[in-house]
Design a protein around this motif. Structure first.
Motif, PDB file in Angstrom:
ATOM      1  N   TYR A 238       2.872   4.258   4.464  1.00 15.27           N
ATOM      2  CA  TYR A 238       3.274   2.937   4.925  1.00 15.27           C
ATOM      3  C   TYR A 238       4.384   2.331   4.037  1.00 15.27           C
ATOM      4  O   TYR A 238       4.259   1.238   3.517  1.00 15.27           O
ATOM      5  CB  TYR A 238       2.064   1.997   5.022  1.00 15.27           C
ATOM      6  CG  TYR A 238       1.148   2.394   6.155  1.00 15.27           C
ATOM      7  CD1 TYR A 238       1.417   1.998   7.464  1.00 15.27           C
ATOM      8  CD2 TYR A 238       0.026   3.190   5.912  1.00 15.27           C
ATOM      9  CE1 TYR A 238       0.579   2.385   8.509  1.00 15.27           C
ATOM     10  CE2 TYR A 238      -0.815   3.589   6.954  1.00 15.27           C
ATOM     11  CZ  TYR A 238      -0.527   3.184   8.256  1.00 15.27           C
ATOM     12  OH  TYR A 238      -1.338   3.573   9.291  1.00 15.27           O
ATOM     13  N   ASN A 239       5.413   3.169   3.889  1.00 17.55           N
ATOM     14  CA  ASN A 239       6.614   2.715   3.192  1.00 17.55           C
ATOM     15  C   ASN A 239       7.637   2.217   4.207  1.00 17.55           C
ATOM     16  O   ASN A 239       7.586   2.580   5.392  1.00 17.55           O
ATOM     17  CB  ASN A 239       7.224   3.849   2.370  1.00 17.55           C
ATOM     18  CG  ASN A 239       6.311   4.281   1.234  1.00 17.55           C
ATOM     19  OD1 ASN A 239       5.534   3.472   0.723  1.00 17.55           O
ATOM     20  ND2 ASN A 239       6.392   5.541   0.837  1.00 17.55           N
ATOM     21  N   ALA A 240       8.563   1.425   3.753  1.00 18.37           N
ATOM     22  CA  ALA A 240       9.580   0.874   4.660  1.00 18.37           C
ATOM     23  C   ALA A 240      10.938   0.808   3.968  1.00 18.37           C
ATOM     24  O   ALA A 240      11.020   0.632   2.747  1.00 18.37           O
ATOM     25  CB  ALA A 240       9.169  -0.524   5.127  1.00 18.37           C
ATOM     26  N   ILE A 241      11.984   1.000   4.767  1.00 25.14           N
ATOM     27  CA  ILE A 241      13.363   0.819   4.301  1.00 25.14           C
ATOM     28  C   ILE A 241      13.926  -0.365   5.067  1.00 25.14           C
ATOM     29  O   ILE A 241      13.924  -0.379   6.302  1.00 25.14           O
ATOM     30  CB  ILE A 241      14.216   2.079   4.552  1.00 25.14           C
ATOM     31  CG1 ILE A 241      13.562   3.290   3.883  1.00 25.14           C
ATOM     32  CG2 ILE A 241      15.628   1.890   4.036  1.00 25.14           C
ATOM     33  CD1 ILE A 241      14.262   4.603   4.191  1.00 25.14           C
ATOM     34  N   ILE A 242      14.424  -1.338   4.348  1.00 23.19           N
ATOM     35  CA  ILE A 242      14.807  -2.610   4.961  1.00 23.19           C
ATOM     36  C   ILE A 242      16.309  -2.839   4.797  1.00 23.19           C
ATOM     37  O   ILE A 242      16.927  -2.368   3.840  1.00 23.19           O
ATOM     38  CB  ILE A 242      13.988  -3.757   4.317  1.00 23.19           C
ATOM     39  CG1 ILE A 242      14.185  -5.066   5.068  1.00 23.19           C
ATOM     40  CG2 ILE A 242      14.329  -3.914   2.852  1.00 23.19           C
ATOM     41  CD1 ILE A 242      13.260  -6.178   4.597  1.00 23.19           C
ATOM     42  N   GLY A 243      16.902  -3.545   5.753  1.00 26.40           N
ATOM     43  CA  GLY A 243      18.320  -3.851   5.692  1.00 26.40           C
ATOM     44  C   GLY A 243      18.650  -4.800   4.552  1.00 26.40           C
ATOM     45  O   GLY A 243      17.837  -5.660   4.168  1.00 26.40           O
TER      46      GLY A 243
END
Length: 399
Positions: free
Chosen positions: A142-147
């Motif tokens: 549950y990792n995320a890459i965000i703008g």
């Protein structure tokens, strides 16, 4: 004897030491007007080509050119419309998972869009310039890459956590809205200098399915990228995918593209009017020549010079004038485009904009030059026709 005679006479009339200064000025003005017109047309065309290329690269590379789905935007992979493969314009097709959600940090809350990323198959990941994405986005982590811009809005950085909030309708008779939330850790921030930086979040595709309660073989739809996204046969594509629903990039960016097209046509129209002035100069000059040189034309006709050769004298005059203007205009415009500093200074001075992209397409330059030369030749036809209608015996009877 000079051969061919019509070229020799045409050159003598175009420029010689005995030509009056006013006539030299008119000819010079015609050449300069054509030169300036062609220079501006080539430069404007190069700027428009650059704008369109940036539009394709910076906007159309991040949004799918076509999206195929159903009314629920929840579809089984087995329902993929294979007829779409008949299109020659398709570059790539990929199933996708996407959903608008709320995103909350310690400091703010906003609307965003999650995109489920298949790190093994999704070729569009390269546009985000993210290194080691397979390590950053791992299933069930549950990792995320965000703008970048979205991160600024939420006041978060790498290592911080965010909460994704999903609103969805239940199947209960009351159709009461339920809320599902899950915490994700920010493991990277992407920057594309594109609008996706303001609203997009990339998460692993399996994590996105779990979060959105998607069944195993279900996706939101299929994204399609085209080789030439500016060329769309919407009606034809809709027939191929019926009864599924089709969305194209113009539904989101159509107004921006129309604005670019309108600006292009307006600029072309304005410079075409400028070019028209040059052709009027040529036309008026040759009408004056015809009236002034009636005796000379009558003598040439009485000595056996054929009508078509007299027409070619005028064509030679127009052709040489347009060719000189075209060569000068092409050389000046290409030199200015290759040496961008001066043009960028002018653009910044008048429009307060920097780093305008310019792309020279050879066949555009060729088309502009050929069009200008043909129009210049056409502007000589009426004076030529008028000259061959002159009757030598009437004109010379008073000599």
């Amino acid at each position: 004897m000079y051969h061919p005679i019509f070229i020799f006479i045409g050159l003598r009339y175009l420029w010689n030491s005995n030509l009056k200064k006013f006539k030299k000025f008119i000819i010079f003005l015609s050449i300069i007007t054509i030169t300036i017109s062609i220079s501006f047309l080539i430069i404007i065309t190069a700027i428009i080509n650059g704008v369109q290329e940036n539009f394709k690269k910076n906007i159309l590379s991040f949004i799918p050119h076509l999206v195929i789905t159903n009314k629920d935007q929840y579809i089984n992979k087995l329902e993929f419309p294979k007829n779409i493969l008949k299109l020659n314009n398709i570059e790539k097709i990929s199933p996708f998972i996407k959903k608008d959600i709320f995103i909350k940090s310690k400091y703010d809350i906003t609307v965003a869009e999650i995109v489920g990323v298949n790190i093994n198959n999704d070729k569009n990941i390269k546009n985000y310039n993210i290194k080691n994405i397979s390590k950053i986005l791992q299933p069930k982590k549950y990792n995320a890459i965000i703008g970048k811009e979205l991160a600024k809005k939420l006041h978060v950085n790498i290592g911080d956590t965010i909460q994704l909030i999903l609103l969805f309708d239940t199947t209960s008779p009351l159709t009461r809205k339920n809320i599902k939330t899950h915490t994700f850790k920010i493991t990277s921030i992407f920057s594309t200098n594109n609008e996706v930086d303001y609203y997009q979040i990339l998460i692993d595709q399996k994590d996105s399915k779990n979060f959105l309660n998607y069944s195993k073989n279900y996706v939101t739809g299929w994204r399609i990228w085209l080789k030439n996204p500016l060329f769309l046969e919407i009606n034809k594509i809709k027939k191929l995918i019926n009864p599924l629903i089709l969305f194209d990039w113009k539904s989101k960016k159509g107004e921006l593209f129309k604005a670019i097209q309108i600006e292009k046509y307006i600029m072309f129209f304005l410079f075409f009017l400028f070019l028209l002035v040059a052709f009027l100069n040529i036309f008026i000059t040759f009408i004056i020549y015809t009236i002034e040189k009636q005796n000379t034309i009558a003598i040439l006709k009485s000595q056996g010079l054929l009508d078509w050769k007299i027409i070619l004298i005028f064509v030679t005059l127009g052709l040489i004038t347009a060719t000189i203007g075209s060569i000068l205009g092409t050389v000046i415009s290409i030199s200015l485009i290759l040496e961008k500093n001066f043009l960028n200074f002018l653009i910044h001075f008048f429009f307060n904009t920097n780093n305008i992209s310019m792309i020279i397409i050879p066949y555009h330059v060729f088309f502009i030059n050929i069009t200008v030369i043909l129009l210049a030749i056409l502007s000589t036809l009426y004076p030529a026709w008028y000259s061959i209608k002159l009757k030598p015996y009437r004109i010379l009877s008073h000599e």
